[in-house]
Design an enzyme around this catalytic site. Structure first.
Site, short mmCIF file in Angstrom:
data_model
loop_
_atom_site.label_atom_id
_atom_site.label_comp_id
_atom_site.label_asym_id
_atom_site.label_seq_id
_atom_site.Cartn_x
_atom_site.Cartn_y
_atom_site.Cartn_z
N ASP A 1 -13.35 2.73 -1.44
CA ASP A 1 -12.57 3.07 -0.26
C ASP A 1 -13.06 4.38 0.34
OD1 ASP A 1 -10.56 2.80 1.57
OD2 ASP A 1 -8.92 3.24 0.19
N HIS A 2 -12.83 4.55 1.61
CA HIS A 2 -13.14 5.80 2.32
C HIS A 2 -14.37 6.53 1.77
CE1 HIS A 2 -8.86 6.43 4.07
NE2 HIS A 2 -9.25 5.18 4.14
N HIS B 1 -7.45 0.19 -4.58
CA HIS B 1 -8.35 0.97 -3.71
C HIS B 1 -8.73 2.18 -4.54
CE1 HIS B 1 -6.40 -0.44 0.37
NE2 HIS B 1 -6.99 -1.42 -0.29
N HIS C 1 0.86 -1.19 0.00
CA HIS C 1 0.00 0.00 0.00
C HIS C 1 0.89 1.23 0.00
CE1 HIS C 1 -2.91 2.97 1.42
NE2 HIS C 1 -3.86 2.12 1.13
N CYS D 1 -3.60 2.58 -4.53
CA CYS D 1 -4.59 3.37 -3.79
C CYS D 1 -4.62 4.78 -4.39
CB CYS D 1 -4.24 3.41 -2.31
SG CYS D 1 -5.37 4.45 -1.37
N TYR E 1 -15.56 4.22 6.59
CA TYR E 1 -15.94 2.82 6.39
C TYR E 1 -17.40 2.50 6.68
CZ TYR E 1 -11.19 1.81 5.16
OH TYR E 1 -10.00 1.78 4.48
C1 DNO Z 1 -6.92 3.13 5.34
C2 DNO Z 1 -6.29 1.98 4.70
C3 DNO Z 1 -4.91 1.70 5.24
C4 DNO Z 1 -4.41 0.38 4.73
C5 DNO Z 1 -3.05 0.01 5.19
C6 DNO Z 1 -2.55 -1.20 4.44
O1 DNO Z 1 -8.08 3.29 5.27
O2 DNO Z 1 -6.26 2.10 3.33
O3 DNO Z 1 -4.97 1.68 6.63
O4 DNO Z 1 -5.27 -0.63 5.13
O5 DNO Z 1 -2.16 1.05 5.04
O6 DNO Z 1 -1.51 -1.76 5.14
#
Ligand code: DNO
Length: 344
Positions: free
Chosen positions: A306-307, A261, A196, A234, A320
């Site tokens: 994501d988010h 992501h 990531h 991401c 989340y």
């Molecule tokens: C946040 C996530 C990160 C991710 C870690 C992977 O929302 O994208 O916390 O899970 O960095 O190790």
């Protein structure tokens, strides 16, 4: 592409069947949360998670994250012991059908934000980042929104002291050492590692960050060409850096991107940003062009929204909740369908 959804295990307030009700959803992305970093996850706990997911007709092929012990990042003599445990985790994950492990190599802190409830005009909220606010914080007496304070202040200070003087090169060498050591276990288990990016993609509190931009990936793959060494792409983390050309990077690394992501953010200044709903029109990340670049270059990995924002009065874990991530998943599935059909 396989659409997935992050699920925080049995403590998650979102039931698995709700996740399954999102059309196009194939599986959950989860982890064992009750074992300290550096220890081996039991096969039983992994099997339990898998059974729960499968009972809801969902797969469990992605783990996020198997965290990396700080001694490994620091390159301490004790790292070999923690690497052995990490290898065992890879093997155990392989035994329950996991195909991809997401992890990060950020010293001490994971993602950092300054506000978890940034208010939008329409009443929704999202995460945001203000650089000035962050600079005013004292890392030695830190209380950050969202950062799970798994260390006492004392432990945190000791850890920060151990990192003093650590260069980007040293940290990178420690990553390479770690990856070279675990590649055989990945091969045996049939698992791809997906690093990531650092979030946000710049140094924090004088701690080096090394997975921030295109050159970092070039360097990573030159050092460890093994195919099991791959990326979690991401778009929010990388997108916070205006220096990153995301569609270009998506195209360039499509065959190394095992997990994506896909999320949105909007710049509020040179560095500051807030997160937003997934649609391209709502921020600075061109989600459409990224999806197009992925598909056209043969991407065949896992995707997750994501988010999300908190919308419709939902009071969920910031980033989340169910609703906005569900909308994000549908938007993304629509984009993939359109781009894939256009291609044919
Ligand atoms: C946040 C996530 C990160 C991710 C870690 C992977 O929302 O994208 O916390 O899970 O960095 O190790």
């Amino acid at each position: 592409m396989k659409m997935t959804f992050r699920w925080y295990g049995e403590k998650d307030c979102i039931p698995l069947n709700y996740i399954k009700q999102i059309q196009g959803m194939t599986g959950v992305v989860t982890a064992v949360y009750d074992v300290p970093v550096g220890e081996v996850w039991s096969l039983e706990s992994l099997k339990r998670l898998k059974e729960l997911a499968n009972a809801a007709d969902l797969e469990m092929e992605v783990i996020e994250s198997v965290p990396v012990h700080e001694d490994i990042k620091l390159g301490k003599p004790t790292r070999d012991k923690y690497i052995e445990a990490y290898k065992q985790n890879i093997i155990n994950c392989g035994k329950v059908g996991v195909k991809c492990i997401c992890y990060n190599f950020m010293p001490v802190f994971d993602w950092l934000r300054t506000d978890l409830y940034f208010k939008h005009k329409d009443g929704s909220t999202s995460l945001s980042y203000c650089h000035d606010t962050l600079l005013k914080l004292d890392p030695k007496n830190l209380h950050l929104p969202g950062w799970d304070e798994s260390y006492s202040m004392d432990e945190l200070n000791k850890l920060l002291a151990e990192y003093e003087g650590m260069t980007h090169e040293q940290l990178f060498e420690n990553l390479v050492y770690f990856l070279n050591a675990i590649m055989p276990a990945c091969d045996e288990a049939g698992i791809n590692m997906a690093i990531h990016p650092d979030d946000p993609p710049w140094d924090m509190f004088d701690l080096p960050r090394i997975i921030c931009r295109e050159e970092d990936y070039d360097r990573l793959f030159a050092a460890v060409p093994d195919k099991h060494n791959g990326i979690t792409f991401c778009t929010g983390s990388l997108g916070a850096g205006r220096f990153n050309d995301l569609p270009k990077m998506a195209a360039k690394y499509a065959d190394r991107i095992y997990f994506a992501h896909l999320r949105q953010l909007k710049y509020m200044g040179d560095i500051d940003f807030y997160e937003n709903g997934h649609n391209t029109a709502y921020g600075n990340v061109d989600i459409y062009s990224i999806v197009k670049a992925l598909v056209e270059n043969g991407f065949d990995g896992y995707v997750r929204p994501d988010h999300g924002r908190n919308v419709w009065g939902e009071d969920a874990k910031p980033g989340y909740g169910l609703y906005d991530r569900a909308m994000g998943a549908c938007y993304l599935s629509g984009l993939f369908e359109a781009v894939e059909k256009d291609r044919k």
